[in-house]
Design a protein around this motif. Sequence first.
Motif, PDB file in Angstrom:
ATOM      1  N   ALA A 164       0.786  -1.392  -0.205  1.00 11.90           N
ATOM      2  CA  ALA A 164       0.145  -0.073   0.070  1.00 11.90           C
ATOM      3  C   ALA A 164       0.704   1.138  -0.002  1.00 11.90           C
ATOM      4  O   ALA A 164       0.379   2.053  -0.624  1.00 11.90           O
ATOM      5  CB  ALA A 164      -0.850   0.110   1.222  1.00 11.90           C
ATOM      6  N   ALA A 165       1.992   1.275   0.683  1.00 15.54           N
ATOM      7  CA  ALA A 165       2.894   2.414   0.782  1.00 15.54           C
ATOM      8  C   ALA A 165       3.709   2.719  -0.728  1.00 15.54           C
ATOM      9  O   ALA A 165       3.658   3.800  -1.025  1.00 15.54           O
ATOM     10  CB  ALA A 165       3.971   1.978   1.791  1.00 15.54           C
ATOM     11  N   TYR A 166       3.717   1.421  -1.291  1.00 17.77           N
ATOM     12  CA  TYR A 166       4.405   1.676  -2.755  1.00 17.77           C
ATOM     13  C   TYR A 166       3.144   2.493  -3.575  1.00 17.77           C
ATOM     14  O   TYR A 166       3.405   3.252  -4.172  1.00 17.77           O
ATOM     15  CB  TYR A 166       4.473   0.346  -3.329  1.00 17.77           C
ATOM     16  N   GLN A 167       1.899   1.735  -3.506  1.00 19.80           N
ATOM     17  CA  GLN A 167       0.838   2.375  -4.288  1.00 19.80           C
ATOM     18  C   GLN A 167       0.789   4.134  -3.996  1.00 19.80           C
ATOM     19  O   GLN A 167       0.363   4.698  -4.704  1.00 19.80           O
ATOM     20  CB  GLN A 167      -0.413   1.875  -4.249  1.00 19.80           C
ATOM     21  N   LYS A 168       1.089   4.668  -2.883  1.00 11.59           N
ATOM     22  CA  LYS A 168       0.590   5.709  -2.122  1.00 11.59           C
ATOM     23  C   LYS A 168       1.671   6.583  -2.507  1.00 11.59           C
ATOM     24  O   LYS A 168       1.411   7.878  -3.088  1.00 11.59           O
ATOM     25  CB  LYS A 168       0.537   5.722  -0.600  1.00 11.59           C
ATOM     26  N   TYR A 169       2.978   6.226  -2.618  1.00 18.35           N
ATOM     27  CA  TYR A 169       4.062   7.244  -2.736  1.00 18.35           C
ATOM     28  C   TYR A 169       4.787   7.221  -4.250  1.00 18.35           C
ATOM     29  O   TYR A 169       5.141   8.098  -4.849  1.00 18.35           O
ATOM     30  CB  TYR A 169       5.149   6.922  -1.827  1.00 18.35           C
ATOM     31  N   SER A 170       4.517   6.047  -5.023  1.00 22.08           N
ATOM     32  CA  SER A 170       4.811   5.889  -6.268  1.00 22.08           C
ATOM     33  C   SER A 170       4.317   6.953  -7.265  1.00 22.08           C
ATOM     34  O   SER A 170       4.964   7.222  -8.305  1.00 22.08           O
ATOM     35  CB  SER A 170       4.614   4.218  -6.928  1.00 22.08           C
ATOM     36  N   GLN A 171       3.094   6.973  -7.067  1.00 23.62           N
ATOM     37  CA  GLN A 171       2.307   7.760  -8.137  1.00 23.62           C
ATOM     38  C   GLN A 171       2.957   9.457  -8.070  1.00 23.62           C
ATOM     39  O   GLN A 171       2.617  10.149  -8.722  1.00 23.62           O
ATOM     40  CB  GLN A 171       1.074   7.889  -7.936  1.00 23.62           C
ATOM     41  N   LYS A 172       3.752   9.608  -7.011  1.00 20.38           N
ATOM     42  CA  LYS A 172       4.292  11.082  -6.728  1.00 20.38           C
ATOM     43  C   LYS A 172       5.488  11.297  -7.392  1.00 20.38           C
ATOM     44  O   LYS A 172       5.894  12.488  -7.577  1.00 20.38           O
ATOM     45  CB  LYS A 172       4.186  11.408  -5.213  1.00 20.38           C
ATOM     46  N   VAL A 173       5.795  10.269  -7.994  1.00 23.27           N
ATOM     47  CA  VAL A 173       7.473  10.014  -8.402  1.00 23.27           C
ATOM     48  C   VAL A 173       7.204  10.548 -10.137  1.00 23.27           C
ATOM     49  O   VAL A 173       6.588   9.736 -10.933  1.00 23.27           O
ATOM     50  CB  VAL A 173       8.166   8.763  -8.273  1.00 23.27           C
ATOM     51  N   THR A 174       7.979  11.500 -10.456  1.00 23.32           N
ATOM     52  CA  THR A 174       8.211  11.860 -11.879  1.00 23.32           C
ATOM     53  C   THR A 174       9.579  12.088 -12.197  1.00 23.32           C
ATOM     54  O   THR A 174      10.469  12.334 -11.332  1.00 23.32           O
ATOM     55  CB  THR A 174       7.354  13.300 -12.137  1.00 23.32           C
ATOM     56  N   GLU A 175       9.964  11.633 -13.495  1.00 27.94           N
ATOM     57  CA  GLU A 175      11.349  11.880 -13.880  1.00 27.94           C
ATOM     58  C   GLU A 175      12.034  13.413 -13.973  1.00 27.94           C
ATOM     59  O   GLU A 175      12.977  13.439 -13.847  1.00 27.94           O
ATOM     60  CB  GLU A 175      11.485  11.206 -15.232  1.00 27.94           C
ATOM     61  N   ASP A 176      10.967  14.401 -14.011  1.00 28.83           N
ATOM     62  CA  ASP A 176      11.470  15.762 -13.838  1.00 28.83           C
ATOM     63  C   ASP A 176      11.624  16.528 -12.499  1.00 28.83           C
ATOM     64  O   ASP A 176      11.749  17.694 -12.514  1.00 28.83           O
ATOM     65  CB  ASP A 176      10.640  16.523 -14.872  1.00 28.83           C
ATOM     66  N   MET A 177      11.233  15.686 -11.348  1.00 26.59           N
ATOM     67  CA  MET A 177      10.965  16.320 -10.240  1.00 26.59           C
ATOM     68  C   MET A 177      12.405  16.628  -9.618  1.00 26.59           C
ATOM     69  O   MET A 177      13.292  15.851 -10.029  1.00 26.59           O
ATOM     70  CB  MET A 177      10.194  15.333  -9.180  1.00 26.59           C
ATOM     71  N   GLU A 178      12.771  17.660  -9.047  1.00 26.92           N
ATOM     72  CA  GLU A 178      13.847  17.887  -8.231  1.00 26.92           C
ATOM     73  C   GLU A 178      14.306  16.880  -7.296  1.00 26.92           C
ATOM     74  O   GLU A 178      13.341  16.278  -6.737  1.00 26.92           O
ATOM     75  CB  GLU A 178      13.806  19.146  -7.569  1.00 26.92           C
ATOM     76  N   GLY A 179      15.561  16.628  -7.109  1.00 25.55           N
ATOM     77  CA  GLY A 179      16.252  15.485  -6.188  1.00 25.55           C
ATOM     78  C   GLY A 179      15.739  16.172  -4.814  1.00 25.55           C
ATOM     79  O   GLY A 179      15.377  15.060  -4.199  1.00 25.55           O
ATOM     80  N   TYR A 180      15.389  17.105  -4.204  1.00 24.15           N
ATOM     81  CA  TYR A 180      15.015  17.341  -2.885  1.00 24.15           C
ATOM     82  C   TYR A 180      13.725  17.013  -2.706  1.00 24.15           C
ATOM     83  O   TYR A 180      13.161  16.435  -1.659  1.00 24.15           O
ATOM     84  CB  TYR A 180      15.322  18.836  -2.489  1.00 24.15           C
ATOM     85  N   TYR A 181      12.915  16.934  -4.038  1.00 21.65           N
ATOM     86  CA  TYR A 181      11.481  16.474  -3.737  1.00 21.65           C
ATOM     87  C   TYR A 181      11.303  15.043  -3.689  1.00 21.65           C
ATOM     88  O   TYR A 181      10.399  14.564  -2.946  1.00 21.65           O
ATOM     89  CB  TYR A 181      10.412  17.070  -5.109  1.00 21.65           C
ATOM     90  N   LEU A 182      12.238  14.338  -4.587  1.00 22.56           N
ATOM     91  CA  LEU A 182      12.501  12.890  -4.528  1.00 22.56           C
ATOM     92  C   LEU A 182      12.737  12.547  -3.197  1.00 22.56           C
ATOM     93  O   LEU A 182      12.350  11.707  -2.537  1.00 22.56           O
ATOM     94  CB  LEU A 182      13.489  12.409  -5.313  1.00 22.56           C
ATOM     95  N   CYS A 183      13.790  13.219  -2.463  1.00 19.98           N
ATOM     96  CA  CYS A 183      14.060  13.034  -1.159  1.00 19.98           C
ATOM     97  C   CYS A 183      13.050  13.071  -0.208  1.00 19.98           C
ATOM     98  O   CYS A 183      12.726  12.304   0.629  1.00 19.98           O
ATOM     99  CB  CYS A 183      15.291  13.915  -0.602  1.00 19.98           C
ATOM    100  N   GLU A 184      12.296  14.103  -0.546  1.00 23.21           N
ATOM    101  CA  GLU A 184      10.993  14.240   0.614  1.00 23.21           C
ATOM    102  C   GLU A 184       9.958  13.114   0.298  1.00 23.21           C
ATOM    103  O   GLU A 184       9.518  12.881   1.393  1.00 23.21           O
ATOM    104  CB  GLU A 184      10.496  15.639   0.145  1.00 23.21           C
ATOM    105  N   THR A 185       9.839  12.640  -0.803  1.00 21.39           N
ATOM    106  CA  THR A 185       8.825  11.475  -0.959  1.00 21.39           C
ATOM    107  C   THR A 185       9.210  10.366  -0.433  1.00 21.39           C
ATOM    108  O   THR A 185       8.582   9.602   0.311  1.00 21.39           O
ATOM    109  CB  THR A 185       8.530  11.468  -2.440  1.00 21.39           C
TER     110      THR A 185
END
Length: 361
Positions: free
Chosen positions: A79-100
């Motif tokens: 469920a955690a994968y489904q919740k957070y995976s959808q927030k990941v995009t290839e153009d997101m900044e590194g600090y947003y990836l870290c936050e996710t």
Amino acid sequence: PRAEKKTENKKRKETMNLRPYKTSIAALALCFPLMGGCERIFMDSDPDDFSRREIFDAVWKTVDEKYSFLELKGIDWDAAYQKYSQKVTEDMEGYYLCETLSDMLYELEDGHVNMSVGFNYSRYWKWYLDAPANFDYSVVERNYLREDYWASGGLKNSLLDGGKYGYIYYESFNASPSYIGLILDRFAQTDGIILDLRDNGGGALDNAEYLADFLADTRRLTYRMRYKNGPGHGDFTPYQDHYSTPKGPGYKKPIVVLTNRKCYSATSFFVTMVKEFPNVIVLGDSTGGGAGLPMDCVLPGGWTLRLSTSQGADARGVCFERGVDPDERCTLDVNLSRNGIDSIIERAKEIIDAASAAQNP
């Protein structure tokens, strides 16, 4: 430009001999034992050189296969994968990836789980932030240790009330307790010892075992450990038993161990061990837990993930990941603290007096 980065990324992967994530998680997350207890490894690197999805999937799968408390804590990691995976995009900044990723790791509720990315590291401190501090070092230093205390390796120690009580403050299990034998000789004529572990966040488990051995009255089973040995959430080795074995004559008089919620990791192991000794009383608040030994995993791009890969339990097989309860709960009286009196230490003196009177009617 992204195109240039992709070309550079491809060259880096060829140089580092990394395989695609779907082929092998081991190619992307290299796990190795964490040396030195609760220390962290910090690596500063640019995640832009690697796919965001690649990094996210490596973190999720590493936790899924190696983290030791998913089943015990009842965590739905899918469920955690489904919740957070959808927030990941290839153009997101590194600090947003870290936050996710940090938000996803926060779901584990584990102070041993950190992701170090150079500019920051994720952490879960809620295991103690909602609890009372129950400790004021300034009061201890000024009115109990005082200016003439002995600094015996990591063990600060002094005699209280004209030598009636021995007092030891031990702030980290990363500091050596090697002078404990000398201190026990110094305290030979006391009625009892107060061992203050409040705010001790842990450190080297070897030091915890060493100190427990010096306080042991006889050889006793004091804790058990099992390790993740497969990708399934319930894949573990059989429990390995640890016995505390006396070093020297030991100390047979009452020992009161002081704890609060900031006692963590190796400190929880130590408290678990000494609770098996008949002359030890644990006083204060529950420890913060931390029953899993951590390991570090190097992720794509050099970020580092630390996570628990074992389970510690007491002699009866009860895991203490959520904390070790005291024998007697005691809350620091803040009003007395303002006047230089530590009410928990004073209660420890009363416990020693009562135990001493019972031993010598």
